[in-house]
Design a protein around this motif. Structure first.
Motif, PDB file in Angstrom:
ATOM      1  N   ASP A 160      36.257  52.361  48.247  1.00  0.00           N
ATOM      2  CA  ASP A 160      37.388  52.002  47.401  1.00  0.00           C
ATOM      3  C   ASP A 160      37.542  50.488  47.405  1.00  0.00           C
ATOM      4  OD1 ASP A 160      38.563  54.738  46.805  1.00  0.00           O
ATOM      5  OD2 ASP A 160      38.602  54.752  48.994  1.00  0.00           O
ATOM      6  N   PHE A 161      38.161  49.975  46.359  1.00  0.00           N
ATOM      7  CA  PHE A 161      38.410  48.538  46.237  1.00  0.00           C
ATOM      8  C   PHE A 161      39.902  48.308  46.386  1.00  0.00           C
ATOM      9  CE2 PHE A 161      38.262  44.722  43.077  1.00  0.00           C
ATOM     10  CZ  PHE A 161      38.337  43.829  44.133  1.00  0.00           C
ATOM     11  N   TYR A 162      40.289  47.576  47.427  1.00  0.00           N
ATOM     12  CA  TYR A 162      41.682  47.225  47.665  1.00  0.00           C
ATOM     13  C   TYR A 162      41.884  45.732  47.398  1.00  0.00           C
ATOM     14  CZ  TYR A 162      42.813  51.729  49.749  1.00  0.00           C
ATOM     15  OH  TYR A 162      43.046  53.071  49.948  1.00  0.00           O
ATOM     16  N   GLU A 163      43.018  45.421  46.801  1.00  0.00           N
ATOM     17  CA  GLU A 163      43.364  44.041  46.487  1.00  0.00           C
ATOM     18  C   GLU A 163      44.487  43.566  47.405  1.00  0.00           C
ATOM     19  OE1 GLU A 163      44.996  41.505  42.612  1.00  0.00           O
ATOM     20  OE2 GLU A 163      45.152  43.683  42.655  1.00  0.00           O
ATOM     21  N   ALA A 164      44.439  42.303  47.811  1.00  0.00           N
ATOM     22  CA  ALA A 164      45.517  41.752  48.630  1.00  0.00           C
ATOM     23  C   ALA A 164      46.847  41.925  47.910  1.00  0.00           C
ATOM     24  CB  ALA A 164      45.265  40.278  48.917  1.00  0.00           C
ATOM     25  N   ALA A 165      47.886  42.267  48.672  1.00  0.00           N
ATOM     26  CA  ALA A 165      49.201  42.506  48.075  1.00  0.00           C
ATOM     27  C   ALA A 165      49.726  41.263  47.359  1.00  0.00           C
ATOM     28  CB  ALA A 165      50.187  42.947  49.146  1.00  0.00           C
ATOM     29  N   LEU A 166      49.366  40.083  47.869  1.00  0.00           N
ATOM     30  CA  LEU A 166      49.669  38.835  47.168  1.00  0.00           C
ATOM     31  C   LEU A 166      48.374  38.379  46.519  1.00  0.00           C
ATOM     32  CD1 LEU A 166      51.874  37.023  49.840  1.00  0.00           C
ATOM     33  CD2 LEU A 166      52.620  38.432  47.911  1.00  0.00           C
ATOM     34  N   PRO A 167      48.205  38.613  45.227  1.00  0.00           N
ATOM     35  CA  PRO A 167      46.906  38.409  44.576  1.00  0.00           C
ATOM     36  C   PRO A 167      46.446  36.953  44.603  1.00  0.00           C
ATOM     37  CG  PRO A 167      48.390  39.698  43.185  1.00  0.00           C
ATOM     38  CD  PRO A 167      49.215  39.136  44.302  1.00  0.00           C
ATOM     39  N   THR A 168      45.130  36.781  44.637  1.00  0.00           N
ATOM     40  CA  THR A 168      44.500  35.471  44.498  1.00  0.00           C
ATOM     41  C   THR A 168      43.997  35.359  43.067  1.00  0.00           C
ATOM     42  OG1 THR A 168      43.820  35.500  46.822  1.00  0.00           O
ATOM     43  CG2 THR A 168      42.646  33.989  45.354  1.00  0.00           C
ATOM     44  N   ASP A 169      44.521  34.386  42.320  1.00  0.00           N
ATOM     45  CA  ASP A 169      44.180  34.292  40.891  1.00  0.00           C
ATOM     46  C   ASP A 169      42.677  34.123  40.668  1.00  0.00           C
ATOM     47  OD1 ASP A 169      46.784  34.614  40.068  1.00  0.00           O
ATOM     48  OD2 ASP A 169      47.213  32.472  39.939  1.00  0.00           O
ATOM     49  N   TYR A 170      42.048  33.270  41.476  1.00  0.00           N
ATOM     50  CA  TYR A 170      40.607  33.073  41.351  1.00  0.00           C
ATOM     51  C   TYR A 170      39.909  34.096  42.253  1.00  0.00           C
ATOM     52  CZ  TYR A 170      36.055  30.714  41.177  1.00  0.00           C
ATOM     53  OH  TYR A 170      34.714  30.421  40.996  1.00  0.00           O
ATOM     54  N   SER A 171      39.806  35.307  41.759  1.00  0.00           N
ATOM     55  CA  SER A 171      39.173  36.391  42.512  1.00  0.00           C
ATOM     56  C   SER A 171      38.710  37.455  41.535  1.00  0.00           C
ATOM     57  CB  SER A 171      40.156  37.001  43.518  1.00  0.00           C
ATOM     58  OG  SER A 171      41.228  37.645  42.847  1.00  0.00           O
ATOM     59  N   ILE A 172      37.750  38.239  41.949  1.00  0.00           N
ATOM     60  CA  ILE A 172      37.235  39.293  41.078  1.00  0.00           C
ATOM     61  C   ILE A 172      38.314  40.326  40.782  1.00  0.00           C
ATOM     62  CG2 ILE A 172      35.526  41.134  40.880  1.00  0.00           C
ATOM     63  CD1 ILE A 172      34.478  38.235  40.506  1.00  0.00           C
ATOM     64  N   SER A 173      39.217  40.551  41.717  1.00  0.00           N
ATOM     65  CA  SER A 173      40.276  41.541  41.485  1.00  0.00           C
ATOM     66  C   SER A 173      41.209  41.115  40.353  1.00  0.00           C
ATOM     67  CB  SER A 173      41.086  41.765  42.757  1.00  0.00           C
ATOM     68  OG  SER A 173      41.749  40.585  43.150  1.00  0.00           O
ATOM     69  N   GLN A 174      41.298  39.810  40.090  1.00  0.00           N
ATOM     70  CA  GLN A 174      42.180  39.304  39.041  1.00  0.00           C
ATOM     71  C   GLN A 174      41.435  38.941  37.757  1.00  0.00           C
ATOM     72  OE1 GLN A 174      45.851  38.811  39.106  1.00  0.00           O
ATOM     73  NE2 GLN A 174      45.274  40.468  40.478  1.00  0.00           N
ATOM     74  N   LYS A 202      26.719  47.577  25.568  1.00  0.00           N
ATOM     75  CA  LYS A 202      27.996  48.200  25.927  1.00  0.00           C
ATOM     76  C   LYS A 202      28.201  48.278  27.437  1.00  0.00           C
ATOM     77  CE  LYS A 202      26.291  52.992  25.833  1.00  0.00           C
ATOM     78  NZ  LYS A 202      26.504  54.342  25.266  1.00  0.00           N
ATOM     79  N   ASN A 203      27.116  48.189  28.213  1.00  0.00           N
ATOM     80  CA  ASN A 203      27.240  48.288  29.670  1.00  0.00           C
ATOM     81  C   ASN A 203      27.366  46.941  30.367  1.00  0.00           C
ATOM     82  OD1 ASN A 203      27.097  51.088  29.659  1.00  0.00           O
ATOM     83  ND2 ASN A 203      24.874  51.095  29.781  1.00  0.00           N
ATOM     84  N   LEU A 204      27.072  45.849  29.642  1.00  0.00           N
ATOM     85  CA  LEU A 204      27.136  44.525  30.245  1.00  0.00           C
ATOM     86  C   LEU A 204      28.573  44.189  30.626  1.00  0.00           C
ATOM     87  CD1 LEU A 204      25.987  41.719  30.979  1.00  0.00           C
ATOM     88  CD2 LEU A 204      26.304  41.086  28.565  1.00  0.00           C
ATOM     89  N   ARG A 205      28.790  43.937  31.891  1.00  0.00           N
ATOM     90  CA  ARG A 205      30.131  43.617  32.368  1.00  0.00           C
ATOM     91  C   ARG A 205      30.404  42.137  32.119  1.00  0.00           C
ATOM     92  NH1 ARG A 205      27.170  46.969  35.633  1.00  0.00           N
ATOM     93  NH2 ARG A 205      28.181  48.840  36.457  1.00  0.00           N
ATOM     94  N   ILE A 206      31.390  41.860  31.306  1.00  0.00           N
ATOM     95  CA  ILE A 206      31.760  40.478  30.972  1.00  0.00           C
ATOM     96  C   ILE A 206      33.154  40.216  31.524  1.00  0.00           C
ATOM     97  CG2 ILE A 206      32.179  38.825  29.116  1.00  0.00           C
ATOM     98  CD1 ILE A 206      30.178  40.359  27.417  1.00  0.00           C
ATOM     99  N   LEU A 207      33.261  39.233  32.405  1.00  0.00           N
ATOM    100  CA  LEU A 207      34.523  38.937  33.072  1.00  0.00           C
ATOM    101  C   LEU A 207      35.010  37.540  32.702  1.00  0.00           C
ATOM    102  CD1 LEU A 207      33.806  40.228  36.705  1.00  0.00           C
ATOM    103  CD2 LEU A 207      34.664  41.515  34.742  1.00  0.00           C
ATOM    104  N   GLU A 208      36.309  37.450  32.482  1.00  0.00           N
ATOM    105  CA  GLU A 208      36.960  36.163  32.238  1.00  0.00           C
ATOM    106  C   GLU A 208      37.817  35.849  33.458  1.00  0.00           C
ATOM    107  OE1 GLU A 208      38.455  34.931  28.117  1.00  0.00           O
ATOM    108  OE2 GLU A 208      40.315  35.450  29.194  1.00  0.00           O
ATOM    109  N   LEU A 209      37.654  34.642  34.007  1.00  0.00           N
ATOM    110  CA  LEU A 209      38.279  34.303  35.284  1.00  0.00           C
ATOM    111  C   LEU A 209      39.018  32.971  35.182  1.00  0.00           C
ATOM    112  CD1 LEU A 209      38.517  35.175  38.271  1.00  0.00           C
ATOM    113  CD2 LEU A 209      36.407  33.897  38.718  1.00  0.00           C
ATOM    114  N   ASN A 210      40.119  32.862  35.907  1.00  0.00           N
ATOM    115  CA  ASN A 210      40.942  31.652  35.896  1.00  0.00           C
ATOM    116  C   ASN A 210      40.334  30.599  36.824  1.00  0.00           C
ATOM    117  OD1 ASN A 210      42.902  29.696  35.908  1.00  0.00           O
ATOM    118  ND2 ASN A 210      44.564  31.036  36.522  1.00  0.00           N
TER     119      ASN A 210
END
Length: 514
Positions: A223-237, A346-354
């Protein structure tokens, strides 16, 4: 006997409909403050907490539910005559259902200019106390902390007149997770406020971001858990613009990639495979940086991850599109570039990050699980440039070599130990990662760089334990080396370098990456 519920919520999502249904089922509702106001306004009849306790809310609401007539009603065991008699003797009515969620402490401390006073005032005391009392007595009391559980509670009450023990037990478990997480955030906040860097208790809390199909391998649940206080520059965000759901290995690789690119300010592209960079390119434009990263190792990039620190334009997208990539990460994409990249992909994962929040991400601790414990450390964010170097050989590096050595030293920091990298001033040429002896890593990097060694330099993440490393480097014709130094055999390496006219720089800092 008429059943009683106590409702006091800061998150009022769905609470009116829930309370209306309870009233239809014949329940009495005790309520407080803003919750009572909201329910009364919609015609839901409620009993004020003051009327139950005989005491007014006081001290700006700090004291209202901490009273025996509340906690006695929650904690009394219905199966013990002594408890039942105590309730009767002290005019305490049982409370059978508690619906409470807590003051928004997390939301408060996430505000940009939050004051210490505001943070303290948003620490809930009565709420966690009621939740814990009700959860402890789940044999008789139903406790709800999450609006998503309203439906199952109402369904069971309507069908059976009560919730099942199994449901009450599960809800109680959720309550204790909730209050533990709430207290962990408070503990983390206060620990930071007082500057405690090595607390005797480490309280961490994470929230489920994504159940995964499997972990590193199909036989491993994950499972993937995210810190309760999110980090903007992170894959979870990161915002996913296209492609399949990220896998366990995708997330780990993507995290490694966005760490690497933090060290580069010019337009840069990092290609990564299995947690190691397989190509890094820096240039005046992102398109040229892509060219360099791709040319560094056009074989290994297949099925890899690419991160770019500038907007992806159409020209760069055109070059990336024919290559099979798992993930592309960038701060933004032009409309044309996005259309190109998603065409028949359609399968290529494209992510936009801060990317604007890169610096803030460097303060987050690294936590590594081991059997029976955790290892916690600062991130390795140090970048040593030439003003801290010691040139230990007779030959001095040329200006071009100095530029290449800086590039190599930034890049080798992210190669798994034993880590060796060969570069010029703008491009990786050979990577030797993760070998059990350093000379093997040297040979792999040299073999990969092969016919591109003219003017190349070599970086090593840690010192050379034997002069045979330098001997191999000399055979390849490389004329400049950067390494930390610090071996008892440093002089042997220096002598070997002098023998072959190689310039060698000591940085004084190693960059192991296990």
């Amino acid at each position: 006997m008429t059943k009683r519920a106590l409702i006091s919520v800061s998150d009022k999502t769905g609470i009116v409909a829930f309370a209306e249904k309870l009233r239809e089922l014949g329940w009495e509702i005790i309520s407080t403050g803003g919750t009572k106001t909201a329910l009364d306004a919609t015609g839901v009849t409620t009993i004020a907490i003051d009327d139950v306790t005989g005491f007014p809310e006081m001290m700006d609401g700090r004291v209202k539910t901490l009273h025996p007539k509340i906690h006695g009603g929650l904690l009394a065991r219905r199966d013990l005559d002594t408890h039942v008699s105590a309730m009767k003797n002290h005019d305490i009515s049982p409370i059978d259902l508690v619906v409470v969620n807590l003051y928004p402490f997390k939301e408060t401390i996430l505000k940009p200019n939050v004051t210490y006073v505001d943070a303290v005032e948003n620490i809930d005391i009565g709420g966690p106390s009621m939740l814990r009392s009700a959860a402890k007595n789940h044999a008789s009391v139903t406790v709800v902390v999450d609006p998503t559980d309203y439906e199952v509670v109402l369904t069971e009450l309507a069908e059976n007149g009560d919730t099942t023990y199994d449901t009450r037990q599960k809800l109680a478990a959720k309550v204790f997770r909730h209050t533990a997480a709430y207290d962990a955030l408070i503990a983390e906040y206060f620990t930071a406020q007082v500057g405690e860097v090595k607390p005797e208790k480490l309280t961490l809390t994470y929230e489920l971001k994504q159940p995964m199909r499997y972990g590193e391998n199909p036989q491993q649940d994950a499972d993937f858990y995210e810190a309760a206080l999110p980090t903007d520059y992170s894959i979870s965000q990161a915002k996913q613009l296209n492609g399949k759901e990220l896998s366990f290995n995708n997330i780990r690789d993507a995290d490694a990639a966005i760490r690497i690119i933090r060290d580069f300010s010019l337009p840069t592209v990092v290609a990564l495979k299995h947690m190691n960079p397989c190509g890094i390119g820096t240039a005046e434009t992102i398109e040229t940086a892509w060219d360099y990263a791709y040319e560094a190792d056009p074989v290994s990039i297949f099925g890899g991850i690419v991160v770019l620190n500038r907007e992806v334009d159409a020209a760069t997208a055109e070059k990336m599109h024919p290559i099979f990539l798992e993930i592309i990460i960038a701060p933004s994409y032009s409309d044309e570039a996005l259309a190109i990249l998603t065409n028949k992909k359609k399968n290529l994962r494209i992510l936009e990050l801060n990317f604007a929040q890169q610096k803030a991400s460097e303060t987050q601790k690294e936590v590594t699980g081991v059997l029976g414990g955790l290892l916690v450390q600062d991130q390795d964010t140090t970048v040593e440039l030439q003003d801290t170097w010691e040139i230990v050989t007779k030959r001095q590096p040329t200006a071009v070599e100095v530029e290449a050595l800086e590039f190599a030293w930034r890049s080798v920091k992210y190669v798994k130990s034993n880590g060796i990298i060969i570069t010029n001033h703008h491009q990786t040429l050979g990577v030797g990662p993760g070998q059990t002896n350093r000379v093997a890593s040297v040979k792999i990097a040299i073999e990969q760089a092969a016919d591109r060694l003219e003017g190349a330099v070599l970086g090593s993440d840690a010192f050379f334990p034997f002069a045979d490393n330098v001997e191999e480097i000399a055979k390849a014709g490389i004329k400049a080396i950067i390494q930390p130094g610090g071996s008892v055999r440093d002089q042997d390496a220096i002598d070997e370098a002098d023998k072959h006219g190689i310039a060698m720089v000591f940085t004084g800092v190693r960059h192991f990456r296990h």
